[in-house]
Design a protein around this motif. Structure first.
Motif, mmCIF file in Angstrom:
data_model
loop_
_atom_site.group_PDB
_atom_site.id
_atom_site.type_symbol
_atom_site.label_atom_id
_atom_site.label_comp_id
_atom_site.label_asym_id
_atom_site.label_seq_id
_atom_site.Cartn_x
_atom_site.Cartn_y
_atom_site.Cartn_z
ATOM 1 N N HIS A 114 2.444 9.723 13.046
ATOM 2 C CA HIS A 114 2.953 9.467 11.443
ATOM 3 C C HIS A 114 2.271 8.427 10.496
ATOM 4 O O HIS A 114 2.087 8.019 9.717
ATOM 5 N N GLU A 115 0.650 8.769 10.386
ATOM 6 C CA GLU A 115 -0.227 8.181 9.990
ATOM 7 C C GLU A 115 -0.166 8.917 8.436
ATOM 8 O O GLU A 115 -0.221 7.868 7.342
ATOM 9 N N ALA A 116 -0.099 10.026 7.567
ATOM 10 C CA ALA A 116 0.306 10.409 6.877
ATOM 11 C C ALA A 116 1.515 9.794 5.844
ATOM 12 O O ALA A 116 0.947 8.905 4.773
ATOM 13 N N ASN A 117 2.982 9.584 7.006
ATOM 14 C CA ASN A 117 3.925 8.512 5.660
ATOM 15 C C ASN A 117 3.366 7.103 5.994
ATOM 16 O O ASN A 117 4.252 6.647 4.930
ATOM 17 N N ASP A 118 2.802 7.249 7.428
ATOM 18 C CA ASP A 118 2.721 5.089 7.139
ATOM 19 C C ASP A 118 1.493 4.273 6.105
ATOM 20 O O ASP A 118 1.903 3.160 5.986
ATOM 21 N N THR A 119 0.489 5.648 5.844
ATOM 22 C CA THR A 119 -0.113 5.008 4.927
ATOM 23 C C THR A 119 -0.241 5.138 3.558
ATOM 24 O O THR A 119 -0.327 4.151 2.973
ATOM 25 N N TYR A 120 1.012 5.702 3.496
ATOM 26 C CA TYR A 120 1.880 6.584 1.971
ATOM 27 C C TYR A 120 2.289 4.470 2.131
ATOM 28 O O TYR A 120 2.184 3.476 0.690
ATOM 29 N N ASP A 121 3.238 4.410 3.227
ATOM 30 C CA ASP A 121 3.795 2.617 2.950
ATOM 31 C C ASP A 121 3.256 1.889 2.457
ATOM 32 O O ASP A 121 3.776 1.085 2.022
ATOM 33 N N VAL A 122 1.954 1.823 3.536
ATOM 34 C CA VAL A 122 1.657 -0.138 3.347
ATOM 35 C C VAL A 122 0.403 0.017 2.134
ATOM 36 O O VAL A 122 0.823 -0.884 1.903
ATOM 37 N N ILE A 123 -0.172 1.258 1.491
ATOM 38 C CA ILE A 123 -0.536 2.250 0.464
ATOM 39 C C ILE A 123 0.977 1.081 -0.719
ATOM 40 O O ILE A 123 0.624 0.349 -1.102
ATOM 41 N N ASP A 124 1.979 1.289 -0.638
ATOM 42 C CA ASP A 124 3.020 0.917 -1.476
ATOM 43 C C ASP A 124 3.267 -0.409 -1.585
ATOM 44 O O ASP A 124 3.498 -1.446 -2.193
ATOM 45 N N TRP A 125 3.566 -0.932 0.046
ATOM 46 C CA TRP A 125 3.480 -1.729 0.079
ATOM 47 C C TRP A 125 2.365 -2.815 -0.269
ATOM 48 O O TRP A 125 2.398 -3.858 -1.295
ATOM 49 N N VAL A 126 0.841 -2.885 -0.611
ATOM 50 C CA VAL A 126 -0.170 -4.046 -0.898
ATOM 51 C C VAL A 126 -0.150 -3.733 -2.545
ATOM 52 O O VAL A 126 -0.547 -4.683 -2.898
#
Length: 580
Positions: A114-126
């Motif tokens: 899940h890291e590819a999608n989850d890192t994107y979403d975390v960066i988006d939140w940040v």
């Protein structure tokens, strides 16, 4: 024979040492000087929850660049907070996000997927937080290096740079190397997957896993039955071994082929000549260089192991004393890089060019513009059938007549191991010559600088449909000691394409090409000789490929009725990259 199993033990020792450090700033200091949000929950686009921590200096009212780490290793009581404090002290916002299922996340723990999608979403939140100025940089090593590249699968506009060290590439260097499954990740899956933090009890139980490995070896049951021997179900292990090809399962975890074309942010990578996952880490750089030649890629590489790289080097590496100049301050360099990219600062001094490498044996660094330009020539050496002392001759001229050397490997025999390829120790007084074939050159008349990754073509005829090949390169020094330079291990049926298995034709001459070997830079002095050992992988530390053509994880000792019979042909060769 220590092999790669000893490295997993070092992984656990290293991790435990970090988690037990006590010299860090006390929690009261954090409370007095820092604003800590230690229970942040970030919701992903598919509804999963990611646990995170945010640290900034108290009284901060100005949006700042964010330094993000994304990890599966939960060390939130010490190491993690300290690294976030360092970011805050350097006038950044520090954010630590944990893989799905870890820490306070209620999800299932499934590494890599899940890291590819989850890192994107975390960066988006940040990027949407009031304390973020819209710029995010990432850093970290090993798994944390992988998550940075995963974040580049689909680029978020807020991600401005990554600084991966010894980055893993699932499916490329672990849990298999060149399509051969190796054992350390079997144990690692319990260490990271058993609970919300880290299962150090299972992780430190070295005897449990050694017992399991050698029982599997002695009994000859199928590789897929490892967890039955261990008596602990291992769902992650079974998830992985169903994908022996570098197929879509692995491809979607991080950038693949044309995905690299859209990566245009500056990248600073760190790696080591003796890093187990070097072929993972350099895979990213080579593919980025291939699909986007103008991408601003920088590399610092030297005589380091997996953990030594992350510490800026270590004085003693597998018994070898490194050149003093090889040691550097990796944390200082990392933040100088962040200042350079995110704050228009000065480029780190160590970065003289794109590729910066320490030349073993010279106590100096060199730089060049690309990995391919580390060398300007090759030594092409043939594996002949001529005797040269206790070895065969390694010559620069192709033999005039086609001949061969014979080797027989009995997989039913569990008293002997083949393919002692692992570089521990780096310098040894003798090597195993009881199995495989060894080829030695004449003494060098002049010093040479070996710079890069060796490659070659092996011409072989076997009585079966497949085999796992090992090729090891040594320098034989004038005092007779052997200096381990590099190695290759890989499955012959994937030599043409790691994504698709093509079985060998029984009793026909096949060409097995290889290139994914470990890069090195070393001065080889006058009077030294080069030694190449070719062998078939047969030991307790990796899958056993019996050659039937069936799925290797399904094969058992019952498939070892007939020994593997090999003819190694004398028009086989290796090419060693050199700088003249």
């Amino acid at each position: 024979m220590k092999f790669i199993y000893s490295i997993f033990f070092l992984i656990l020792v290293f991790a435990k040492a970090f988690s037990q450090q006590t010299q860090a700033t006390k929690s009261e200091d954090f409370k007095s000087a820092y604003d800590i949000q230690d229970s942040v929950m970030i919701k992903t686009r598919d509804g999963a929850l990611i646990s995170a921590m945010v640290v900034q200096k108290k009284g901060n009212h100005t949006p700042k660049p964010v330094i993000l780490q994304f990890t599966i290793y939960v060390r939130d009581k010490g190491r993690d907070l300290r690294s976030l404090k360092e970011a805050a002290d350097k006038d950044y916002i520090g954010v630590m996000a944990y893989s799905r299922g870890k820490r306070f996340s209620p999800e299932e723990i499934i590494p890599y997927e899940h890291e590819a999608n989850d890192t994107y979403d975390v960066i988006d939140w940040v990027s949407k937080q009031k304390w973020c100025n819209g710029s995010v940089g990432m850093y970290g090593g090993s798994y944390n290096g992988f998550t940075q590249w995963a974040a580049c699968k689909k680029m978020h506009p807020a991600l401005k740079t990554i600084v991966p060290a010894v980055a893993n590439r699932p499916g490329m260097g672990l849990p298999m190397e060149n399509n051969v499954f190796i054992n350390p990740n079997y144990e690692w899956s319990f260490y990271v997957g058993n609970n919300k933090s880290l299962d150090t009890i299972a992780g430190n139980d070295r005897q449990r896993f050694r017992k399991m490995m050698f029982k599997w070896w002695e009994t000859g049951v199928a590789y897929k039955k490892l967890d039955s021997i261990d008596d602990h179900p291992n769902k992650l292990f079974h998830r992985w071994i169903t994908h022996p090809s570098f197929d879509e399962y692995w491809q979607k975890m991080a950038p693949f082929e044309k995905d690299f074309a859209q990566i245009n942010i500056p990248v600073l990578a760190f790696d080591g000549y003796y890093n187990d996952s070097q072929n993972s880490s350099l895979y990213y750089l080579r593919e980025l260089q291939k699909y986007n030649p103008k991408a601003p890629i920088y590399l610092v590489i030297g005589p380091y192991g997996h953990f030594g790289t992350q510490m800026g080097g270590e004085k003693n590496l597998y018994g070898y004393t490194v050149d003093p100049t090889a040691l550097f301050n990796i944390k200082k360099t990392t933040y100088e890089w962040f200042d350079y990219i995110l704050k228009n600062g000065t480029k780190p001094e160590i970065l003289k060019d794109k590729i910066n490498y320490q030349v073993m044996g010279t106590n100096e660094w060199r730089s060049t513009s690309s990995l391919d330009k580390m060398h300007n020539s090759f030594l092409k050496l043939y594996l002949t059938d001529k005797k040269s002392g206790q070895f065969y001759a390694l010559e620069n001229k192709k033999p005039s007549q086609k001949k061969w050397l014979y080797q027989e490997v009995d997989f039913a025999d569990r008293q002997t191991f083949n393919n002692e390829y692992y570089p521990d120790p780096i310098i040894r007084k003798e090597i195993d010559t009881t199995s495989g074939c060894a080829f030695i050159s004449e003494p060098l008349k002049n010093p040479i600088l070996i710079n890069g990754s060796f490659l070659g073509e092996i011409k072989a005829r076997i009585n079966k449909k497949d085999m796992d090949l090992g090729v090891t390169l040594y320098e034989v020094m004038p005092n007779g000691e052997y200096f381990h330079l590099s190695y290759f291990i890989g499955r012959a049926s994937y030599a043409k394409d790691s994504t698709k298995r093509t079985l060998l034709k029984t009793n026909e001459i096949e060409t097995i090409s290889f290139s994914n070997t470990h890069l090195i830079s070393k001065q080889v002095n006058k009077g030294s000789r080069l030694l190449v050992v070719i062998n078939v992988n047969k030991n307790a530390f990796a899958q056993l490929n019996y050659g039937t053509g069936k799925e290797v994880s399904d094969e058992t000792i019952k498939d070892a009725k007939e020994p593997l019979k090999i003819k190694w042909y004398n028009d086989s060769f290796i090419k060693i990259p050199v700088w003249k």
